[in-house]
Scaffold this motif. Structure first.
Motif, PDB file in Angstrom:
ATOM      1  N   VAL A 183       8.018  38.512   1.807  1.00 15.09           N
ATOM      2  CA  VAL A 183       7.089  38.200   2.892  1.00 15.09           C
ATOM      3  C   VAL A 183       5.797  37.615   2.327  1.00 15.09           C
ATOM      4  O   VAL A 183       5.247  36.638   2.853  1.00 15.09           O
ATOM      5  CB  VAL A 183       6.805  39.464   3.729  1.00 15.09           C
ATOM      6  N   LEU A 184       5.294  38.175   1.229  1.00 19.28           N
ATOM      7  CA  LEU A 184       4.051  37.672   0.640  1.00 19.28           C
ATOM      8  C   LEU A 184       4.215  36.250   0.110  1.00 19.28           C
ATOM      9  O   LEU A 184       3.296  35.426   0.211  1.00 19.28           O
ATOM     10  CB  LEU A 184       3.585  38.587  -0.483  1.00 19.28           C
ATOM     11  N   VAL A 185       5.365  35.969  -0.479  1.00 13.46           N
ATOM     12  CA  VAL A 185       5.604  34.610  -0.976  1.00 13.46           C
ATOM     13  C   VAL A 185       5.584  33.618   0.184  1.00 13.46           C
ATOM     14  O   VAL A 185       4.919  32.577   0.133  1.00 13.46           O
ATOM     15  CB  VAL A 185       6.940  34.531  -1.733  1.00 13.46           C
ATOM     16  N   ARG A 186       6.309  33.935   1.249  1.00 14.33           N
ATOM     17  CA  ARG A 186       6.344  33.057   2.415  1.00 14.33           C
ATOM     18  C   ARG A 186       4.962  32.964   3.072  1.00 14.33           C
ATOM     19  O   ARG A 186       4.505  31.878   3.444  1.00 14.33           O
ATOM     20  CB  ARG A 186       7.373  33.575   3.424  1.00 14.33           C
ATOM     21  N   ALA A 187       4.283  34.101   3.186  1.00 10.92           N
ATOM     22  CA  ALA A 187       2.947  34.117   3.785  1.00 10.92           C
ATOM     23  C   ALA A 187       1.988  33.265   2.964  1.00 10.92           C
ATOM     24  O   ALA A 187       1.154  32.534   3.512  1.00 10.92           O
ATOM     25  CB  ALA A 187       2.434  35.547   3.889  1.00 10.92           C
ATOM     26  N   GLY A 188       2.094  33.357   1.639  1.00 11.39           N
ATOM     27  CA  GLY A 188       1.233  32.558   0.783  1.00 11.39           C
ATOM     28  C   GLY A 188       1.440  31.067   1.016  1.00 11.39           C
ATOM     29  O   GLY A 188       0.474  30.298   1.116  1.00 11.39           O
ATOM     30  N   ARG A 189       2.690  30.664   1.128  1.00  9.95           N
ATOM     31  CA  ARG A 189       2.975  29.246   1.348  1.00  9.95           C
ATOM     32  C   ARG A 189       2.420  28.759   2.678  1.00  9.95           C
ATOM     33  O   ARG A 189       1.942  27.630   2.797  1.00  9.95           O
ATOM     34  CB  ARG A 189       4.478  29.008   1.260  1.00  9.95           C
ATOM     35  N   LEU A 190       2.487  29.617   3.697  1.00  8.59           N
ATOM     36  CA  LEU A 190       1.921  29.247   4.995  1.00  8.59           C
ATOM     37  C   LEU A 190       0.406  29.104   4.925  1.00  8.59           C
ATOM     38  O   LEU A 190      -0.189  28.383   5.731  1.00  8.59           O
ATOM     39  CB  LEU A 190       2.299  30.290   6.043  1.00  8.59           C
ATOM     40  N   LEU A 191      -0.211  29.801   3.954  1.00 12.16           N
ATOM     41  CA  LEU A 191      -1.664  29.727   3.775  1.00 12.16           C
ATOM     42  C   LEU A 191      -2.057  28.690   2.721  1.00 12.16           C
ATOM     43  O   LEU A 191      -3.218  28.619   2.326  1.00 12.16           O
ATOM     44  CB  LEU A 191      -2.210  31.101   3.381  1.00 12.16           C
ATOM     45  N   GLY A 192      -1.087  27.910   2.248  1.00 13.83           N
ATOM     46  CA  GLY A 192      -1.389  26.885   1.264  1.00 13.83           C
ATOM     47  C   GLY A 192      -1.481  27.412  -0.148  1.00 13.83           C
ATOM     48  O   GLY A 192      -2.184  26.829  -0.990  1.00 13.83           O
ATOM     49  N   VAL A 193      -0.765  28.492  -0.432  1.00 11.05           N
ATOM     50  CA  VAL A 193      -0.810  29.147  -1.739  1.00 11.05           C
ATOM     51  C   VAL A 193       0.612  29.234  -2.285  1.00 11.05           C
ATOM     52  O   VAL A 193       1.572  29.357  -1.515  1.00 11.05           O
ATOM     53  CB  VAL A 193      -1.432  30.555  -1.608  1.00 11.05           C
ATOM     54  N   VAL A 248      -1.077  35.190  -7.938  1.00 11.65           N
ATOM     55  CA  VAL A 248      -1.630  33.891  -7.557  1.00 11.65           C
ATOM     56  C   VAL A 248      -2.585  33.485  -8.669  1.00 11.65           C
ATOM     57  O   VAL A 248      -3.488  34.252  -9.019  1.00 11.65           O
ATOM     58  CB  VAL A 248      -2.378  33.970  -6.213  1.00 11.65           C
ATOM     59  N   SER A 249      -2.407  32.283  -9.220  1.00 10.06           N
ATOM     60  CA  SER A 249      -3.161  31.894 -10.410  1.00 10.06           C
ATOM     61  C   SER A 249      -4.277  30.889 -10.160  1.00 10.06           C
ATOM     62  O   SER A 249      -5.349  30.993 -10.751  1.00 10.06           O
ATOM     63  CB  SER A 249      -2.203  31.320 -11.476  1.00 10.06           C
ATOM     64  N   GLU A 250      -4.039  29.904  -9.308  1.00 12.22           N
ATOM     65  CA  GLU A 250      -5.043  28.861  -9.107  1.00 12.22           C
ATOM     66  C   GLU A 250      -6.324  29.450  -8.501  1.00 12.22           C
ATOM     67  O   GLU A 250      -6.263  30.198  -7.524  1.00 12.22           O
ATOM     68  CB  GLU A 250      -4.504  27.771  -8.190  1.00 12.22           C
ATOM     69  N   PRO A 251      -7.509  29.117  -9.068  1.00  9.29           N
ATOM     70  CA  PRO A 251      -8.773  29.695  -8.570  1.00  9.29           C
ATOM     71  C   PRO A 251      -8.993  29.509  -7.074  1.00  9.29           C
ATOM     72  O   PRO A 251      -9.371  30.452  -6.377  1.00  9.29           O
ATOM     73  CB  PRO A 251      -9.835  28.960  -9.402  1.00  9.29           C
ATOM     74  N   GLU A 252      -8.763  28.303  -6.563  1.00  9.32           N
ATOM     75  CA  GLU A 252      -8.979  28.066  -5.130  1.00  9.32           C
ATOM     76  C   GLU A 252      -8.000  28.875  -4.297  1.00  9.32           C
ATOM     77  O   GLU A 252      -8.359  29.365  -3.212  1.00  9.32           O
ATOM     78  CB  GLU A 252      -8.838  26.581  -4.815  1.00  9.32           C
ATOM     79  N   GLU A 253      -6.778  29.026  -4.781  1.00  7.72           N
ATOM     80  CA  GLU A 253      -5.781  29.793  -4.051  1.00  7.72           C
ATOM     81  C   GLU A 253      -6.125  31.281  -4.068  1.00  7.72           C
ATOM     82  O   GLU A 253      -5.929  31.977  -3.064  1.00  7.72           O
ATOM     83  CB  GLU A 253      -4.398  29.544  -4.642  1.00  7.72           C
ATOM     84  N   ARG A 254      -6.647  31.763  -5.193  1.00  2.00           N
ATOM     85  CA  ARG A 254      -7.069  33.171  -5.247  1.00  2.00           C
ATOM     86  C   ARG A 254      -8.171  33.435  -4.231  1.00  2.00           C
ATOM     87  O   ARG A 254      -8.167  34.449  -3.537  1.00  2.00           O
ATOM     88  CB  ARG A 254      -7.557  33.538  -6.663  1.00  2.00           C
ATOM     89  N   THR A 255      -9.115  32.522  -4.149  1.00  2.00           N
ATOM     90  CA  THR A 255     -10.206  32.677  -3.178  1.00  2.00           C
ATOM     91  C   THR A 255      -9.666  32.692  -1.760  1.00  2.00           C
ATOM     92  O   THR A 255     -10.108  33.499  -0.920  1.00  2.00           O
ATOM     93  CB  THR A 255     -11.215  31.530  -3.337  1.00  2.00           C
ATOM     94  N   ARG A 256      -8.699  31.827  -1.478  1.00  2.00           N
ATOM     95  CA  ARG A 256      -8.111  31.762  -0.138  1.00  2.00           C
ATOM     96  C   ARG A 256      -7.437  33.084   0.220  1.00  2.00           C
ATOM     97  O   ARG A 256      -7.555  33.570   1.360  1.00  2.00           O
ATOM     98  CB  ARG A 256      -7.098  30.620  -0.088  1.00  2.00           C
ATOM     99  N   ILE A 257      -6.739  33.680  -0.733  1.00  2.00           N
ATOM    100  CA  ILE A 257      -6.074  34.955  -0.478  1.00  2.00           C
ATOM    101  C   ILE A 257      -7.089  36.067  -0.318  1.00  2.00           C
ATOM    102  O   ILE A 257      -6.985  36.901   0.598  1.00  2.00           O
ATOM    103  CB  ILE A 257      -5.086  35.273  -1.612  1.00  2.00           C
ATOM    104  N   LEU A 258      -8.085  36.118  -1.174  1.00  2.00           N
ATOM    105  CA  LEU A 258      -9.101  37.172  -1.077  1.00  2.00           C
ATOM    106  C   LEU A 258      -9.879  37.073   0.231  1.00  2.00           C
ATOM    107  O   LEU A 258     -10.361  38.088   0.742  1.00  2.00           O
ATOM    108  CB  LEU A 258     -10.058  37.098  -2.271  1.00  2.00           C
TER     109      LEU A 258
END
Length: 211
Positions: free
Chosen positions: A161-171, A186-196
């Motif tokens: 679910v987290l993998v799919r959810a991440g992709r829906l959020l652009g991660v 999640v490794s990319e800095p911008e993607e980490r910020t988006r998740i946080l």
């Protein structure tokens, strides 16, 4: 729809507390918590973070379930605080209701049915995606490093679910197998910020609004 979203997030919090079995195994049938007796209040979930327990108690309250948050202190020289969410006697009924919301939300997230960007269903997917990651960050074993953000899970379905959810959020999350758990990173800095940022999008609703 609001009830389904709240119930999905509540069950996601419960799912994220399970680190008791080897990675990749499916969740067994729900067993009564230690000390559980029929017709008495019972522990629904235990967390090492106060904000996770507070969030679950709030979600349950918004769903009309009389839940309370209590704290137990244990340990010897290294003391720790255990935050528990306690529900009324019909614990199994609460679990069944939350499990139903979880299945609905999971099916919506994992669906590959194409929807338009302005579609209400697309907005619902995005809301569920943020809820899933919010639950994982609160209740999973969060690990924030200079080069990555990770959460430890014991549930393969929650990891999917987290993998799919991440992709829906652009991660683009990655799943790594670790002894006794799965690590979703999640490794990319911008993607980490988006998740946080999902932690700051909590919606506190009253029971009257979701009735």
């Amino acid at each position: 729809m609001i009830r389904e979203q709240l119930g999905f997030e509540a069950m996601s919090l419960v799912q994220c507390t399970d680190l008791t079995r080897a990675a990749g195994r499916r969740r067994p049938a729900w067993a009564h918590a230690e000390g559980y007796r029929p017709n008495l209040p019972a522990v629904l979930a235990e967390f090492n973070r106060e904000d996770a327990a507070h969030r679950l108690a709030l979600l349950l309250s918004d769903l009309g379930v009389a839940a309370s948050h209590d704290v137990r202190v244990g340990g010897g020289r290294r003391r720790f605080r255990l935050h528990r969410v306690v529900v009324p006697a019909d614990r199994d009924g609460v679990i069944r209701a939350l499990a139903g919301y979880w299945r609905q939300g999971r099916a919506t997230l994992l669906s590959t049915e194409p929807v338009g960007a302005s579609s209400p269903r697309n907005a619902q997917r995005a809301t569920l995606a943020r809820a899933a990651w919010r639950a994982a960050l609160l209740a999973g074993g969060r690990r924030l490093r200079a080069d990555s953000l990770g959460v430890r899970l014991g549930d393969q379905e929650m990891a999917a679910v987290l993998v799919r959810a991440g992709r829906l959020l652009g991660v683009t999350p990655a799943v790594l197998s670790r002894p006794g758990c799965l690590l979703v990173t999640v490794s990319e800095p911008e993607e980490r910020t988006r998740i946080l940022n999902t932690l700051s999008t909590t919606v506190a609703l009253t029971a009257r609004r979701v009735a």
